[in-house]
Design an enzyme around this catalytic site. Structure first.
Site, PDB file in Angstrom:
ATOM      1  N   HIS A   1     -11.918  -5.485   8.145  1.00  0.00           N
ATOM      2  CA  HIS A   1     -12.596  -5.274   6.868  1.00  0.00           C
ATOM      3  C   HIS A   1     -13.791  -4.344   7.043  1.00  0.00           C
ATOM      4  CE1 HIS A   1     -10.316  -8.978   6.232  1.00  0.00           C
ATOM      5  NE2 HIS A   1     -10.300  -8.671   4.964  1.00  0.00           N
TER       6      HIS A   1
ATOM      7  N   GLU B   1       0.815  -1.213   0.000  1.00  0.00           N
ATOM      8  CA  GLU B   1       0.000   0.000   0.000  1.00  0.00           C
ATOM      9  C   GLU B   1       0.848   1.261   0.000  1.00  0.00           C
ATOM     10  OE1 GLU B   1      -0.575  -2.561   1.944  1.00  0.00           O
ATOM     11  OE2 GLU B   1      -2.391  -3.259   0.970  1.00  0.00           O
TER      12      GLU B   1
END
Lengths: 387, 380
Positions: A191, A121
């Site tokens: 999540h 990322e």
């Protein structure tokens, strides 16, 4: 990867009325929730909200029925078609993305414009900043907002401050970062997070969160067009659940403008993303059961936020309730609350209520009890009215 | 070396009594090494007892994962569930060469390691279903299982690797003989944190075994499409490495033994790449066939299945009989059924647990709830 987007939605499907949850008396809160728990096992799982679509519009030309991920694909399609420098990259975007937001784009526009990155990322965002600075319209995807933290340094220290520190010589305004955001019913700790508050603290970037497909496409196109690095969070629980008539061509919805969804005179409700649909239902409940007329405002852009619309509304109604899934301490509701009390102090009839997630990590099995559902909001309204 | 000889002589004594051979010597080809003068042993002894124990553990692991698959499809397990079947030889092989005083940390495909590190099938399954009998009290779920000297169970890819190095530092600092086994996958191998950790571990000569479980796919991306170099055992650059067949439990065991000796003798970190394969998709939401063919999965299942390999070895070298193995299968099946029964009937954790263990606090602190008037207690 269609199954990756199979969203199991469940929530506290409770028909029990909340009455008098005592101050600091946790037992009554838990008593009613214990009733919920046994019902949950027996019943079909339902969402904690009902998606309320926007009315169709002919303002922007012909429309087509699309759900949230299709509207994102449409926006990206329009961008790649009109802007030859646009590139889309991220983890697994080539085959269409884990939520199908980029389906078909690689075949249509080529593998040099829609490509996968390895699992990094920090690298993705850093790379995006570079590409944007060099002139490409860079649209980076972070697979889940929970994974944006390795890139936090790049966003906050590099992207946000580029223009400022170079005296306007360089900027990465062409950068847009998209990430799925918010609770999904079974996401648990990693999540389901809503990290908008961390980024709201950073001057130099824009943070935008849509409530449905029509808004999403317009806001995303605005973010891409905007000359500042933008973070676009997409409520993942709405990817399939939200279906609206969305214009096929490009259109933009202005950033930093909140939208008043329904007008009211007694109380202002402010939220963004999925929570708007919860609050719309709460507004109806308040009207039916309490005769309270609520004004519902979708903030849309978190940073920089539209203080004027919210403050004008509170000046009229005198009461404000802000709701979000992120934990209450330091959540964005705190910023709104603080500004509103500065501007509208004498107009306030009751303390500003923040109905938000608990100050715990986003739980695994306890999700239905954690999220600020319509009952908790309704209870807060009752208290404010009776203050 | 000496221990092996004693082992052999003890067993040979008992050998005469039965038709069954109590040990066998296997030969392997030398595994690929990087910056190492020596390599793991190519001549390996496995005793009957060891073989049966490995078989039982691997079979338990396999059946447990398949049961989890079944329960997930019945919606009794929800959320994210990453299954380990196909990779059993890695977990069991590693554990065979370290002891429970050593430390281990891995990423989210952790059910197998939870079992080898001391968790029971009951606790693991109850954690998957989120019940109070779960190994993390039902608060963690599939990705967050922990037990003594096993640090999880971590969701963020690559984030567990610096943690592993830290644990190794503590071992070195405290002067114990312990080491830390730090696992990650082929997808995580491209994360920046891994390289930062390699540097620190090599600089300070930490007793850490980095293990890259290369199952060829990082979620849906094959290694060729994700990595500029797929020689993961060489990625440590200044850290010696070896590449091992992760489907063969004895290879894994010997390689881990070699690596553990390397660490314990103070030579610093070492990197191991285990070439393995997972039959299921990345998680239960992934069918696992959109980025690889069914034929490929079938091929691996028929040619390199770790349990079948071990079973063939035991049977063809007369180390165990078909009935014995069948009996183990039956026992394992019963254990899993009982555990699944427990996992479905155990009650969920009490609601008070929602706010517990956020901080370490004494006396209990108050946690703000969804509205200003709801305050909950957090105990720790």
């Amino acid at each position: 990867m269609a199954a990756a987007a199979r969203l199991f939605i469940r929530g506290a499907h409770s028909t029990l009325a909340i009455s008098g949850v005592g101050t600091g008396k946790q037992s009554s809160l838990f008593k009613l929730s214990a009733g919920c728990s046994s019902r949950l096992k027996a019943q079909r799982h339902v969402a904690h909200f009902t998606f309320q679509p926007d009315p169709p519009t002919t303002e922007y030309g012909a429309t087509q029925k699309m759900n949230l991920f299709q509207s994102i694909t449409s926006a990206l399609d329009n961008t790649l078609a009109s802007d030859p420098t646009a590139v889309i990259f991220g983890e697994d975007v080539a085959f269409g993305g884990v939520f199908r937001c980029t389906v078909g784009l690689r075949d249509k526009y080529g593998k040099d414009r829609v490509f996968n990155t390895p699992l990094c990322e920090q690298g993705i965002v850093g790379f995006g900043i570079g590409a944007a600075t060099a002139g490409a319209t860079a649209i980076a995807e972070i697979q889940f907002a929970d994974y944006i933290f390795p890139a936090f340094d790049q966003i906050v220290n590099e992207a946000a401050k580029y223009r400022y520190r170079s005296g306007n010589l360089f900027d990465c305004g062409n950068l847009t970062i998209r990430a799925p955001w918010g609770c999904v019913g079974h996401g648990s700790l990693y999540h389901s997070q809503s990290p908008e508050a961390y980024f709201a603290h950073c001057p130099g970037i824009k943070v935008v969160i849509p409530r449905g497909p029509l808004q999403a496409k317009g806001l995303l196109l605005s973010c891409i067009a905007d000359n500042n690095p933008c973070l676009f969070f997409e409520p993942k629980i709405l990817y399939r659940a939200a279906v609206e008539q969305v214009p096929v061509d490009s259109y933009t919805i202005p950033l930093s403008q909140a939208e008043v969804l329904q007008e009211g005179s007694d109380l202002t409700l402010v939220a963004w993303g999925t929570q708007i649909h919860v609050l719309k239902e709460v507004a109806n409940m308040a009207q039916e059961k309490l005769g309270v007329s609520c004004e519902v405002i979708d903030l849309r852009t978190i940073l920089p936020w539209d203080t004027e619309t919210v403050c004008k509304s509170v000046a009229r109604t005198g009461r404000l309730l802000i709701s979000h899934e992120a934990p209450v301490t330091g959540g964005f509701a705190a910023e709104i609350s603080s500004t509103v009390q500065e501007e509208c102090f004498l107009n306030l009839e009751a303390p500003i209520a923040r109905v938000c997630g608990y100050d715990t990590p986003f739980p695994h099995i306890f999700e239905p009890f954690y999220i600020p559902d319509k009952w908790k909001c309704f209870d807060a309204i009752k208290r404010m009215i009776n203050y | 070396e000496g221990k092996m000889l004693t082992n052999i002589s003890n067993v040979l004594r008992a050998c005469a009594q039965r038709n069954i051979s109590h040990l066998f010597v296997f030969y392997f080809k030398k595994c690929d090494v990087f910056k190492l003068d020596e390599a793991p042993a190519t001549q390996v002894v496995m005793t009957r007892d060891e073989g049966l124990q490995y078989y039982r553990t691997m079979q338990t692991m396999r059946r447990m994962e398949l049961k989890a698959d079944q329960l997930y499809k019945q919606k009794i397990i929800r959320g994210f569930c990453h299954l380990y079947d196909g990779q059993e030889a890695c977990a069991v092989g590693i554990e065979a060469s370290i002891n429970l005083k050593d430390h281990l940390i891995t990423a989210y495909r952790a059910h197998g390691y939870t079992l080898t590190r001391g968790g029971t099938v009951k606790e693991i399954m109850a954690e998957l279903t989120g019940r109070r009998g779960g190994i993390a009290k039902g608060k963690g779920g599939s990705m967050h299982m922990y037990c003594k000297h096993f640090y999880g169970g971590n969701g963020i890819v690559g984030a567990q690797v610096p943690l592993g190095a830290g644990v190794a530092l503590a071992c070195k600092y405290k002067g114990t003989d312990e080491l830390c086994v730090c696992l990650y996958g082929d997808g995580a191998a491209n994360q920046g944190q891994i390289f930062e950790t390699y540097n620190m571990a090599a600089l300070w000569k930490l007793p850490v075994i980095f293990i890259c479980e290369n199952n060829r796919y990082g979620m849906g991306t094959s290694v060729e499409r994700a990595a500029a170099s797929t020689d993961y055992f060489k990625r440590g650059e200044f850290i010696p490495g070896l590449r091992v067949d992760g489907m063969d439990i004895l290879c894994v065991r010997e390689a881990t033994r070699f690596a553990a000796d390397h660490c314990r003798s103070g030579k610093g970190p070492i990197l191991m790449e285990l070439q393995t394969y997972r039959y299921h998709g990345h998680s239960m939401s992934d069918p696992g066939v959109s980025y690889r063919t069914r034929e490929e999965i079938q091929e691996v299942r028929s040619k390199s299945d770790p349990i079948s390999l071990l079973k063939d070895r035991l049977l063809s070298n007369n180390m165990a009989s078909v009935e014995e193995l069948k009996e183990i299968d039956v026992e394992v099946r019963k254990e899993i059924e009982d555990a699944a029964q427990f996992a479905t009937t155990d009650p969920e954790p009490p609601l008070e647990e929602l706010c517990n263990h956020i901080f370490s606090n004494n006396p209990p602190v108050e946690v703000r709830g969804t509205n200003p008037w709801a305050k909950l207690k957090s105990l720790s």
